[in-house]
Motif scaffolding. Structure first.
Motif, PDB file in Angstrom:
ATOM      1  N   PRO A 180       0.849  -1.193   0.000  1.00  0.00           N
ATOM      2  CA  PRO A 180       0.000   0.000   0.000  1.00  0.00           C
ATOM      3  C   PRO A 180       0.890   1.249   0.000  1.00  0.00           C
ATOM      4  N   THR A 237       6.299   8.978   1.062  1.00  0.00           N
ATOM      5  CA  THR A 237       7.322   9.781   1.744  1.00  0.00           C
ATOM      6  C   THR A 237       7.967   9.029   2.917  1.00  0.00           C
ATOM      7  N   SER A 292       6.408  16.729   5.709  1.00  0.00           N
ATOM      8  CA  SER A 292       6.066  16.168   4.404  1.00  0.00           C
ATOM      9  C   SER A 292       4.625  16.490   3.997  1.00  0.00           C
ATOM     10  N   SER A 325      -0.052  11.448   2.916  1.00  0.00           N
ATOM     11  CA  SER A 325      -1.503  11.227   2.878  1.00  0.00           C
ATOM     12  C   SER A 325      -2.065  10.884   4.258  1.00  0.00           C
TER      13      SER A 325
HETATM   14  C1  LIG Z   1      11.105  15.441   3.876  1.00  0.00           C
HETATM   15  C2  LIG Z   1      10.300  14.586   4.808  1.00  0.00           C
HETATM   16  C3  LIG Z   1       9.746  15.152   5.930  1.00  0.00           C
HETATM   17  C4  LIG Z   1       9.013  14.359   6.819  1.00  0.00           C
HETATM   18  N1  LIG Z   1       8.474  14.950   7.917  1.00  0.00           N
HETATM   19  C5  LIG Z   1       7.752  14.192   8.786  1.00  0.00           C
HETATM   20  C6  LIG Z   1       7.174  14.792   9.938  1.00  0.00           C
HETATM   21  O1  LIG Z   1       7.294  15.996  10.185  1.00  0.00           O
HETATM   22  N2  LIG Z   1       6.459  13.995  10.765  1.00  0.00           N
HETATM   23  C7  LIG Z   1       6.285  12.671  10.512  1.00  0.00           C
HETATM   24  O2  LIG Z   1       5.622  12.003  11.292  1.00  0.00           O
HETATM   25  N3  LIG Z   1       6.847  12.086   9.428  1.00  0.00           N
HETATM   26  C8  LIG Z   1       7.551  12.808   8.560  1.00  0.00           C
HETATM   27  N4  LIG Z   1       8.101  12.221   7.457  1.00  0.00           N
HETATM   28  C9  LIG Z   1       7.886  10.795   7.197  1.00  0.00           C
HETATM   29  C10 LIG Z   1       6.624  10.520   6.340  1.00  0.00           C
HETATM   30  O3  LIG Z   1       6.232  11.678   5.658  1.00  0.00           O
HETATM   31  C11 LIG Z   1       5.498  10.039   7.239  1.00  0.00           C
HETATM   32  O4  LIG Z   1       5.825   8.754   7.716  1.00  0.00           O
HETATM   33  C12 LIG Z   1       4.123  10.010   6.563  1.00  0.00           C
HETATM   34  O5  LIG Z   1       3.172   9.713   7.542  1.00  0.00           O
HETATM   35  C13 LIG Z   1       4.026   9.002   5.434  1.00  0.00           C
HETATM   36  O6  LIG Z   1       2.849   9.266   4.715  1.00  0.00           O
HETATM   37  P1  LIG Z   1       2.715   8.788   3.200  1.00  0.00           P
HETATM   38  O7  LIG Z   1       1.340   9.043   2.761  1.00  0.00           O
HETATM   39  O8  LIG Z   1       3.792   9.360   2.375  1.00  0.00           O
HETATM   40  O9  LIG Z   1       2.922   7.221   3.383  1.00  0.00           O
HETATM   41  P2  LIG Z   1       3.800   6.227   2.510  1.00  0.00           P
HETATM   42  O10 LIG Z   1       5.217   6.641   2.522  1.00  0.00           O
HETATM   43  O11 LIG Z   1       3.172   6.019   1.216  1.00  0.00           O
HETATM   44  O12 LIG Z   1       3.640   4.892   3.378  1.00  0.00           O
HETATM   45  C14 LIG Z   1       4.180   4.782   4.664  1.00  0.00           C
HETATM   46  C15 LIG Z   1       3.848   3.392   5.232  1.00  0.00           C
HETATM   47  O13 LIG Z   1       2.460   3.297   5.472  1.00  0.00           O
HETATM   48  C16 LIG Z   1       1.869   2.306   4.619  1.00  0.00           C
HETATM   49  N5  LIG Z   1       0.641   2.891   4.116  1.00  0.00           N
HETATM   50  C17 LIG Z   1       0.492   4.061   3.429  1.00  0.00           C
HETATM   51  N6  LIG Z   1      -0.803   4.291   3.212  1.00  0.00           N
HETATM   52  C18 LIG Z   1      -1.480   3.267   3.762  1.00  0.00           C
HETATM   53  C19 LIG Z   1      -2.850   2.943   3.871  1.00  0.00           C
HETATM   54  N7  LIG Z   1      -3.788   3.720   3.356  1.00  0.00           N
HETATM   55  N8  LIG Z   1      -3.192   1.797   4.506  1.00  0.00           N
HETATM   56  C20 LIG Z   1      -2.267   0.998   5.041  1.00  0.00           C
HETATM   57  N9  LIG Z   1      -0.944   1.260   4.969  1.00  0.00           N
HETATM   58  C21 LIG Z   1      -0.569   2.379   4.343  1.00  0.00           C
HETATM   59  C22 LIG Z   1       2.887   2.015   3.546  1.00  0.00           C
HETATM   60  O14 LIG Z   1       2.791   0.696   3.059  1.00  0.00           O
HETATM   61  C23 LIG Z   1       4.194   2.265   4.282  1.00  0.00           C
HETATM   62  O15 LIG Z   1       4.560   1.139   5.025  1.00  0.00           O
HETATM   63  C24 LIG Z   1       8.841  12.984   6.553  1.00  0.00           C
HETATM   64  C25 LIG Z   1       9.401  12.427   5.394  1.00  0.00           C
HETATM   65  C26 LIG Z   1      10.118  13.214   4.531  1.00  0.00           C
HETATM   66  C27 LIG Z   1      10.718  12.597   3.310  1.00  0.00           C
END
Ligand SMILES: Cc1cc2nc3c(=O)[nH]c(=O)nc-3n(C[C@H](O)[C@H](O)[C@H](O)COP(=O)(O)OP(=O)(O)OC[C@H]3O[C@@H](n4cnc5c(N)ncnc54)[C@H](O)[C@@H]3O)c2cc1C
Length: 547
Positions: free
Chosen positions: A120, A125, A189, A194
């Motif tokens: 998923p 990020t 991020s 999402s």
């Molecule tokens: C520049 C940068 C800054 C960041 N700043 C922060 C911050 O301030 N605070 C923070 O907490 N994190 C931060 N992060 C980390 C990241 O953004 C978080 O972990 C965020 O919650 C991930 O969301 P995403 O939608 O990109 O998930 P993804 O990267 O797409 O997925 C993350 C994990 O969740 C799973 N997943 C995603 N969506 C679902 C779903 N709908 N159902 C089940 N599983 C799912 C995926 O399989 C994966 O294991 C940062 C990352 C970067 C690169």
């Protein structure tokens, strides 16, 4: 909201960049020397293997190179290095983007029947290898939640919104604002991550000291599993057995696919502002943060940078010559040589904010601190989502940079702070290199706080991932040994999975594995994320970060 094209091998929007200021280059050159620049290969030079054949799937599957490349990695440093150097270990065989929660269930059923692995993906990020495709002997489909977007229902009276999992931060806040409401969850991020990703990883936002982590903002969930849609309706509180919503928050795609979250909202504030405070040292700053929390001062954003991060941070801000001179003079004064910058942000009514600021001022003044004005705060607020672009520029310039985060009770914070810094310095020395380690206290609670470390080092060509692994592994070992948590908000992913047992114990890992087996009996979802694959070896005790 118009979709902006994401950069395929770096942070953010294609074409956007933030150059490294001369003062920062000078600082890093003096402290680290120069490293080997890491150029980025053009997309045309990346050769993908042909996708493996897939069993029949209930919805269209993209198998073109561009889609597979853009869904092969997340945003961890090893991901970034692999993308830049054209050394991605494995690619998905297809990318599917369901339009409805029911289609997610159908896809999971087809994957279980056909022996397919499903990853998923929300915004991609993850910095812990959570969406990184690894070489497995089964076909891999990335399940992108990009089409499950928007608000399903708004309950204004209860200040609750049912939100589809693929909704990104800005579109959520833009949809809530006309109703006078906000979520207030703003990870760095924010623009690209999402709702489902936040819930799956237990993320924290820059306002989390005031509004809480996402854990506190979830009232209800809808999760797709092989057996159908599992709905846990929103409740303000419940005693109907163990809190199953909490089990799903942080499940990182191992227990099902989150298709919808019911989120707790709050009214848009009348106004918001903040200011920067200079404190004479780290210990004094930590004491002020603790006092503010334990005395109930309503701070929404709290960030205390240690002396190293304060100094490096100053080099990133383009100061006028006069301001630069003034800050040099200030930092050379005996009392503020180890000065620490504290950013405090408030939101609410003008009256409430004034009162909060006056109360906070009593605490920082008692600790020898003084307010340096609102400009520093406003500058940080304006640039805060742009800072991640620097990572790409630093790699191009020859410096590796990564971050790690943890939390501990106030009484154990100093041991974690000292332990991680020392471990990184020792690991760098054994690599025959140098490291700059900055830290800030990023979210605070009545009983403790989160520490967020940034470390930079000069890159050695061909050894970038090995260098990173040694540094990251040493830091992980140190923070666990000192009593910190493996992660305060980035989650476990594949990178931290080998360490999880050290925090939750063998029983904890076995309980999680049993739950994963119950909800995903065919083992379709995210193998290796959160829990090690059965073929992986047990938790590492040293140098285990290499992902
Ligand atoms: C520049 C940068 C800054 C960041 N700043 C922060 C911050 O301030 N605070 C923070 O907490 N994190 C931060 N992060 C980390 C990241 O953004 C978080 O972990 C965020 O919650 C991930 O969301 P995403 O939608 O990109 O998930 P993804 O990267 O797409 O997925 C993350 C994990 O969740 C799973 N997943 C995603 N969506 C679902 C779903 N709908 N159902 C089940 N599983 C799912 C995926 O399989 C994966 O294991 C940062 C990352 C970067 C690169």
């Amino acid at each position: 909201m118009p979709e902006r094209e994401r950069r395929w091998n770096g942070w953010g929007v294609a074409g956007e960049r933030l150059s490294v200021p001369d003062a920062a280059r000078a600082f890093l050159t003096e402290r680290l020397g120069s490293g080997d620049p890491l150029p980025a290969v053009p997309e045309a030079e990346v050769k993908l293997p042909a996708p493996r054949p897939l069993p029949p799937l209930p919805l269209p599957a993209a198998t073109d190179d561009a889609s597979r490349l853009r869904h092969a990695c997340g945003s961890s440093l090893p991901d970034l290095i692999a993308l830049r150097t054209g050394t991605v270990a494995a690619y998905p065989d297809a990318v599917c983007a369901p339009d409805t929660p029911e289609q997610v269930v159908e896809l999971l059923c087809a994957a279980a029947a056909g022996g397919v692995t499903v990853i998923p993906r929300g915004g991609g990020t993850s910095v812990t290898g959570g969406v990184t495709v690894s070489a497995v002997d089964r076909p891999v489909v990335v399940l992108s939640l990009e089409r499950l977007r928007g608000i399903v229902a708004l309950d204004r009276g209860s200040q609750l919104a049912r939100v589809r999992a693929g909704t990104l931060g800005p579109e959520l806040e833009a949809a809530l604002a006309p109703h006078g409401l906000r979520l207030g969850h703003e990870p760095q991020s924010f623009e690209f991550s999402s709702v489902g990703g936040w819930v799956a990883t237990r993320s924290a936002g820059q306002r989390s000291t005031g509004v809480g982590k996402v854990d506190d903002l979830v009232a209800g969930l809808e999760v797709a599993t092989e057996t159908g849609l599992w709905r846990l309706a929103a409740q303000p509180a419940s005693a109907a057995g163990p809190e199953l919503r909490r089990l799903l928050i942080g499940s990182e795609g191992r227990l099902g696919v989150i298709t919808e979250a019911t989120l707790r909202l709050r009214p848009l504030p009348e106004c918001e502002d903040g200011l920067a405070v200079l404190l004479p040292g780290w210990a004094a700053g930590v004491d002020v943060c603790r006092a503010l929390l334990q005395n109930g001062v309503p701070v929404e954003t709290m960030r205390l940078a240690d002396p190293e991060e304060t100094r490096f941070g100053m080099t990133l801000v383009a100061l006028s010559p006069l301001a630069a001179r003034a800050s040099r003079m200030l930092f050379s004064r005996r009392r503020y040589r180890s000065g620490c910058l504290l950013l405090l942000g408030w939101a609410g009514t003008t009256q409430g904010m004034t009162l909060a600021e006056q109360t906070a001022a009593r605490h920082w003044r008692a600790a020898g601190g003084f307010a340096v004005g609102r400009a520093g705060w406003r500058r940080w607020r304006a640039d805060r989502f742009r800072h991640p672009y620097l990572r790409d520029e630093l790699l191009t310039a020859g410096w590796g940079v990564d971050t790690l985060e943890t939390a501990a009770p106030w009484s154990g914070l100093e041991a974690v702070y000292g332990g991680v810094r020392e471990a990184l310095q020792r690991a760098a020395a054994s690599l025959g290199t140098r490291v700059v380690v900055g830290c800030h206290l990023s979210h605070a609670y009545r009983d403790g706080a989160s520490l967020y470390f940034t470390f930079l080092w000069p890159l050695a060509r061909g050894r970038e991932v090995a260098q990173w692994g040694a540094l990251k592994g040493a830091a992980n070992d140190a923070l666990l040994a000192a009593g910190g948590t493996l992660s305060h908000h980035h989650g476990v992913g594949t990178i931290h999975a080998p360490y999880l047992e050290r925090e939750v114990g063998r029983t904890g890992v076995a309980a999680l594995a049993a739950l994963a087996h119950a909800l995903d009996p065919a083992g379709v979802l995210n193998p290796g994320v959160l829990l090690l694959r059965t073929t992986d070896h047990g938790p590492r005790t040293t140098g285990g970060g290499e992902g």
